[in-house]
Design an enzyme around this catalytic site. Structure first.
Site, PDB file in Angstrom:
ATOM      1  N   GLY A  22      57.236 -55.488  73.938  1.00 53.96           N
ATOM      2  CA  GLY A  22      58.236 -55.087  74.917  1.00 53.96           C
ATOM      3  C   GLY A  22      59.429 -54.503  74.196  1.00 53.96           C
ATOM      4  CB  CYS A  23      63.011 -54.604  75.007  1.00 56.40           C
ATOM      5  SG  CYS A  23      64.595 -54.076  74.331  1.00 56.40           S
ATOM      6  CG  PHE A  24      62.736 -51.693  69.634  1.00 55.47           C
ATOM      7  CD1 PHE A  24      64.034 -51.625  70.107  1.00 55.47           C
ATOM      8  CD2 PHE A  24      62.090 -50.501  69.324  1.00 55.47           C
ATOM      9  CE1 PHE A  24      64.687 -50.422  70.285  1.00 55.47           C
ATOM     10  CE2 PHE A  24      62.732 -49.281  69.487  1.00 55.47           C
ATOM     11  CZ  PHE A  24      64.034 -49.250  69.969  1.00 55.47           C
TER      12      PHE A  24
END
Length: 171
Positions: A9-11
């Site tokens: 997902g969002c890094f």
């Protein structure tokens, strides 16, 4: 140093869980798996470049083995969600373990099988195990975002539902 690459997902939310361990040399946010060379954050976020948001970890396996990285990785994601992660939806936010060697592939497959057989999740594990390809480092302002933009990072993470999921399934 060896490399490990994970899409979760969002890094922004995938850096901090890895950086504070002995044997971890560097954690870099970036993009992998797409068709656009040197993609920008906006191109990846739009979902048209084919890239995943990833973290690439440089580590000393004699101090911190790959198996331990996988344990940490699984505890950061919802491995049953094939539409993204938490409030980040779309192709670029899907989960994947991107292996760099045959050994990493074998270890990742074994780890995924163990998780599937553990009974921890009612739905199937959909996290893919893929061969690593060209890594494109994300723009500078994304690196160590949890430190640079601490208030925004905390707010975004709180809203995402990630921590509630982790607490419900791993604590």
């Amino acid at each position: 140093m060896e490399k490990a690459t994970f899409a979760g997902g969002c890094f922004w939310c995938m850096v901090k869980p890895f950086v504070e361990w002995d044997g971890i040399h560097k954690v870099t946010s970036g993009y992998m798996g797409g068709v656009v060379e040197n993609p920008t954050y906006e191109q990846v976020k739009e979902g048209n470049s084919g890239h995943l948001e990833v973290v690439q970890i440089e580590f000393d396996s004699s101090i911190f083995p790959y198996e331990k990285l996988l344990e940490i990785y699984w505890m950061q994601i919802d491995p049953t969600d094939d539409g993204g992660q938490f409030h980040d939806r779309g192709e670029s936010y899907k989960t994947a373990i991107l292996y760099h060697t045959d050994e990493q592939q074998q270890i990742a497959e074994k780890s995924k099988k163990q998780l599937a057989e553990s009974g921890r999740f009612k739905k199937p594990i959909v996290t893919q195990i893929l061969q690593a390809s060209t890594f494109y480092e994300a723009e500078d302002y994304h690196q160590d975002y949890y430190k640079k933009e601490e208030a925004h990072y905390k707010e975004d993470r709180e809203k995402s539902g990630r921590d509630e999921f982790i607490n419900a399934h791993w604590k």
